[in-house]
Motif scaffolding. Sequence first.
Motif, PDB file in Angstrom:
ATOM      1  N   ALA A  73       0.819  -1.211   0.000  1.00 11.63           N
ATOM      2  CA  ALA A  73       0.000   0.000   0.000  1.00 11.63           C
ATOM      3  C   ALA A  73       0.852   1.260   0.000  1.00 11.63           C
ATOM      4  CB  ALA A  73      -0.924  -0.004   1.219  1.00 11.63           C
ATOM      5  N   LEU A  74       2.100   1.167   0.470  1.00  3.05           N
ATOM      6  CA  LEU A  74       3.015   2.310   0.455  1.00  3.05           C
ATOM      7  C   LEU A  74       3.713   2.477  -0.894  1.00  3.05           C
ATOM      8  CD1 LEU A  74       4.777   1.928   3.929  1.00  3.05           C
ATOM      9  CD2 LEU A  74       3.121   3.679   3.288  1.00  3.05           C
ATOM     10  N   TRP A  75       3.598   1.471  -1.739  1.00  6.99           N
ATOM     11  CA  TRP A  75       4.273   1.497  -3.047  1.00  6.99           C
ATOM     12  C   TRP A  75       3.433   2.331  -4.000  1.00  6.99           C
ATOM     13  CZ3 TRP A  75       9.017   0.294  -4.517  1.00  6.99           C
ATOM     14  CH2 TRP A  75       9.295   0.012  -5.856  1.00  6.99           C
ATOM     15  N   GLN A  76       3.561   3.655  -3.919  1.00  7.58           N
ATOM     16  CA  GLN A  76       2.690   4.578  -4.642  1.00  7.58           C
ATOM     17  C   GLN A  76       3.322   5.056  -5.940  1.00  7.58           C
ATOM     18  OE1 GLN A  76       1.823   7.726  -1.894  1.00  7.58           O
ATOM     19  NE2 GLN A  76       0.591   6.439  -0.555  1.00  7.58           N
ATOM     20  N   ASP A  77       2.626   4.807  -7.043  1.00  7.94           N
ATOM     21  CA  ASP A  77       2.998   5.319  -8.370  1.00  7.94           C
ATOM     22  C   ASP A  77       4.479   5.132  -8.705  1.00  7.94           C
ATOM     23  OD1 ASP A  77       0.834   8.042  -7.595  1.00  7.94           O
ATOM     24  OD2 ASP A  77       0.356   6.242  -8.709  1.00  7.94           O
ATOM     25  N   GLU A 136      10.096   0.732 -14.364  1.00  2.00           N
ATOM     26  CA  GLU A 136      11.387   0.057 -14.257  1.00  2.00           C
ATOM     27  C   GLU A 136      11.867  -0.089 -12.819  1.00  2.00           C
ATOM     28  OE1 GLU A 136      12.233   4.451 -15.229  1.00  2.00           O
ATOM     29  OE2 GLU A 136      10.745   2.898 -15.699  1.00  2.00           O
ATOM     30  N   TRP A 137      11.131   0.462 -11.865  1.00  2.00           N
ATOM     31  CA  TRP A 137      11.523   0.353 -10.463  1.00  2.00           C
ATOM     32  C   TRP A 137      10.987  -0.940  -9.859  1.00  2.00           C
ATOM     33  CZ3 TRP A 137      10.566   5.873  -8.024  1.00  2.00           C
ATOM     34  CH2 TRP A 137      11.432   6.790  -8.634  1.00  2.00           C
ATOM     35  N   LEU A 138      11.793  -1.563  -9.012  1.00  2.00           N
ATOM     36  CA  LEU A 138      11.396  -2.797  -8.338  1.00  2.00           C
ATOM     37  C   LEU A 138      11.536  -2.621  -6.829  1.00  2.00           C
ATOM     38  CD1 LEU A 138      13.358  -5.371 -10.550  1.00  2.00           C
ATOM     39  CD2 LEU A 138      10.898  -4.871 -10.652  1.00  2.00           C
ATOM     40  N   PRO A 139      10.606  -3.167  -6.038  1.00  2.00           N
ATOM     41  CA  PRO A 139      10.783  -3.115  -4.582  1.00  2.00           C
ATOM     42  C   PRO A 139      11.915  -4.031  -4.161  1.00  2.00           C
ATOM     43  CG  PRO A 139       8.838  -4.399  -5.146  1.00  2.00           C
ATOM     44  CD  PRO A 139       9.336  -3.812  -6.429  1.00  2.00           C
ATOM     45  N   ALA A 140      12.711  -3.567  -3.220  1.00  2.00           N
ATOM     46  CA  ALA A 140      13.832  -4.353  -2.719  1.00  2.00           C
ATOM     47  C   ALA A 140      14.069  -3.980  -1.267  1.00  2.00           C
ATOM     48  CB  ALA A 140      15.093  -4.082  -3.551  1.00  2.00           C
ATOM     49  N   ARG A 141      14.724  -4.870  -0.542  1.00  2.36           N
ATOM     50  CA  ARG A 141      15.033  -4.587   0.858  1.00  2.36           C
ATOM     51  C   ARG A 141      16.539  -4.498   1.045  1.00  2.36           C
ATOM     52  NH1 ARG A 141      12.282  -7.080   6.416  1.00  2.36           N
ATOM     53  NH2 ARG A 141      12.460  -5.068   7.509  1.00  2.36           N
ATOM     54  N   VAL A 142      16.960  -3.521   1.833  1.00  3.53           N
ATOM     55  CA  VAL A 142      18.381  -3.363   2.139  1.00  3.53           C
ATOM     56  C   VAL A 142      18.756  -4.385   3.206  1.00  3.53           C
ATOM     57  CG1 VAL A 142      20.173  -1.811   2.996  1.00  3.53           C
ATOM     58  CG2 VAL A 142      18.307  -0.913   1.579  1.00  3.53           C
ATOM     59  N   ILE A 143      19.717  -5.253   2.909  1.00  2.00           N
ATOM     60  CA  ILE A 143      20.085  -6.314   3.845  1.00  2.00           C
ATOM     61  C   ILE A 143      21.456  -6.089   4.483  1.00  2.00           C
ATOM     62  CG2 ILE A 143      18.603  -8.014   2.734  1.00  2.00           C
ATOM     63  CD1 ILE A 143      21.071  -9.187   1.401  1.00  2.00           C
ATOM     64  N   LYS A 161      14.589   5.613  -4.281  1.00  2.00           N
ATOM     65  CA  LYS A 161      13.657   6.113  -3.269  1.00  2.00           C
ATOM     66  C   LYS A 161      13.639   5.179  -2.068  1.00  2.00           C
ATOM     67  CE  LYS A 161       8.697   7.268  -2.878  1.00  2.00           C
ATOM     68  NZ  LYS A 161       7.410   7.256  -3.612  1.00  2.00           N
ATOM     69  N   VAL A 162      13.495   5.736  -0.890  1.00  2.00           N
ATOM     70  CA  VAL A 162      13.304   4.957   0.342  1.00  2.00           C
ATOM     71  C   VAL A 162      11.847   5.064   0.746  1.00  2.00           C
ATOM     72  CG1 VAL A 162      13.953   4.682   2.765  1.00  2.00           C
ATOM     73  CG2 VAL A 162      15.674   5.390   1.088  1.00  2.00           C
ATOM     74  N   LEU A 163      11.156   3.926   0.876  1.00  2.00           N
ATOM     75  CA  LEU A 163       9.754   3.956   1.286  1.00  2.00           C
ATOM     76  C   LEU A 163       9.636   4.456   2.729  1.00  2.00           C
ATOM     77  CD1 LEU A 163       9.514   2.157  -1.284  1.00  2.00           C
ATOM     78  CD2 LEU A 163       7.721   0.891  -0.065  1.00  2.00           C
ATOM     79  N   PRO A 164       8.515   5.114   3.059  1.00  2.00           N
ATOM     80  CA  PRO A 164       8.310   5.555   4.447  1.00  2.00           C
ATOM     81  C   PRO A 164       8.482   4.389   5.416  1.00  2.00           C
ATOM     82  CG  PRO A 164       6.632   6.495   3.023  1.00  2.00           C
ATOM     83  CD  PRO A 164       7.383   5.498   2.188  1.00  2.00           C
ATOM     84  N   ARG A 165       9.208   4.632   6.486  1.00  2.00           N
ATOM     85  CA  ARG A 165       9.527   3.567   7.432  1.00  2.00           C
ATOM     86  C   ARG A 165       8.381   3.334   8.405  1.00  2.00           C
ATOM     87  NH1 ARG A 165      15.044   6.830   7.496  1.00  2.00           N
ATOM     88  NH2 ARG A 165      16.311   5.465   6.169  1.00  2.00           N
ATOM     89  N   ARG A 166       8.062   2.081   8.605  1.00  2.00           N
ATOM     90  CA  ARG A 166       7.026   1.727   9.575  1.00  2.00           C
ATOM     91  C   ARG A 166       7.550   1.918  10.997  1.00  2.00           C
ATOM     92  NH1 ARG A 166       3.423  -3.800   9.102  1.00  2.00           N
ATOM     93  NH2 ARG A 166       1.682  -3.108  10.406  1.00  2.00           N
ATOM     94  N   SER A 167       8.831   1.704  11.190  1.00  2.00           N
ATOM     95  CA  SER A 167       9.501   1.953  12.466  1.00  2.00           C
ATOM     96  C   SER A 167      10.973   2.165  12.159  1.00  2.00           C
ATOM     97  CB  SER A 167       9.328   0.771  13.432  1.00  2.00           C
ATOM     98  OG  SER A 167       9.957  -0.389  12.908  1.00  2.00           O
ATOM     99  N   LYS A 197       0.591  10.279   8.556  1.00  2.00           N
ATOM    100  CA  LYS A 197      -0.526  10.324   7.609  1.00  2.00           C
ATOM    101  C   LYS A 197      -0.360   9.251   6.538  1.00  2.00           C
ATOM    102  CE  LYS A 197      -3.072  13.515   4.614  1.00  2.00           C
ATOM    103  NZ  LYS A 197      -3.137  14.915   4.093  1.00  2.00           N
ATOM    104  N   LEU A 198       0.869   9.075   6.041  1.00  2.00           N
ATOM    105  CA  LEU A 198       1.133   8.040   5.047  1.00  2.00           C
ATOM    106  C   LEU A 198       0.825   6.656   5.604  1.00  2.00           C
ATOM    107  CD1 LEU A 198       4.498   9.238   3.447  1.00  2.00           C
ATOM    108  CD2 LEU A 198       2.317   8.943   2.257  1.00  2.00           C
ATOM    109  N   HIS A 199       1.225   6.426   6.844  1.00  2.00           N
ATOM    110  CA  HIS A 199       1.007   5.111   7.445  1.00  2.00           C
ATOM    111  C   HIS A 199      -0.467   4.867   7.747  1.00  2.00           C
ATOM    112  CE1 HIS A 199       5.068   3.757   7.551  1.00  2.00           C
ATOM    113  NE2 HIS A 199       5.501   4.810   8.225  1.00  2.00           N
ATOM    114  N   ARG A 200      -1.198   5.927   8.108  1.00  2.00           N
ATOM    115  CA  ARG A 200      -2.643   5.760   8.314  1.00  2.00           C
ATOM    116  C   ARG A 200      -3.315   5.348   7.018  1.00  2.00           C
ATOM    117  NH1 ARG A 200      -2.222  10.320  11.892  1.00  2.00           N
ATOM    118  NH2 ARG A 200      -2.721  11.735  10.170  1.00  2.00           N
ATOM    119  N   GLY A 201      -2.914   5.985   5.914  1.00  2.00           N
ATOM    120  CA  GLY A 201      -3.478   5.623   4.620  1.00  2.00           C
ATOM    121  C   GLY A 201      -3.131   4.208   4.224  1.00  2.00           C
TER     122      GLY A 201
END
Length: 360
Positions: free
Chosen positions: A14-18, A22-29, A85-91, A341-345
């Motif tokens: 739900a945070l992956w907005q527009d 060519e962008w792919l979600p990935a996690r920094v490990i 881009k860095v997605l908004p952090r949940r924590s 606000k982003l996390h509420r949405g």
Amino acid sequence: MSLKRLGWNPYFDALWQDPRAEWLPARVISQQRGLWRVAGDFAECWAETSGTLRAAAETGGDWPAVGDWVAAEILHGGGRPLIHKVLPRRSKFVRKVAGRRLEEQVIAANVDTAFVVMALDNDFNVRRLERYLAQCFESGAKSVVVLNKADDRGDVAARVAEVEGIAAGVPIFAASARTGEGVDALDIFLGAGQTIVLLGSSGVGKSTLVNHLLQRDAQAVQEVRASDSRGRHTTTSRELFALPGGALLIDTPGLRELQLWGATEGVERTFADIEELATHCKYGNCGHTAEPGCAVQAALVEGRLDEQRLENWRKLGREQEFVQRKVDPLARQQEKERVKKLHRGAKQKYDQRRKGGGKE
């Protein structure tokens, strides 16, 4: 690893907005200077930040950190992937960077539970634990205290009781990572997709605990000094591991110093007993020193409040006041509200999908 194995779920979706095609979600490990290792639905690799992200990053807290979800682009013409881009952090667990610089450093992001590890040896220090708990409470993650090296002590029950006195409501576990005693009790926090971070000073046994949970020797282990039980850095970088049961574990180097950053609410929660006492003072602007009708001083005199705990409350409070004076408080508050606000949405979208029968 697949996105799901890395902890991706409908909430982050739900945070992956527009995003661009060519962008792919990935996690920094993991990370090292100027490079970030990312994983997702592609081969794990080292990536670098795009020029746009570098230009937009004003402080250290804006850079990707271990545990972050990012938008990455795989360059088909060769070269390292780019993090756009860095997605908004949940924590996020943060601290002030070491030294004189007044800047935020993100230790770990998108954590569900923080294991604060403290050894039951000569390095046992509840004042340090209060500091860790304050930043953990501020992080947005759940907090758990792990009292390690229980096999080396005969007064475990007494020390558990001492920690209970300053960590009300926080789960506390006495264990031995070396022998495995009591470690299985932590399994309730290690569900599939859950992200855990290990925090604590050098020598408390985090690396040994990592190896036990991974069921293999992934981290080097060294003996602590006999004189004071202080350890040497065996873990030199933050890294995310996939545990056999499906959880994800972020190991961190032992922190020589933990200077709080933006943890006013965390301090208030850590010292909720003193905050409650302060509401009963005769004067609203009581300084809790020698004022008449001071409920805090009365509790101190009557033995209901430990003097060292009171002094630590004052010390951590002064640190936060200093940071607030030096950093634009209005800008910080506006950014905090924007992220909320982003996390509420995102949560609303997540709940709607669950009600509609969508898969987790």
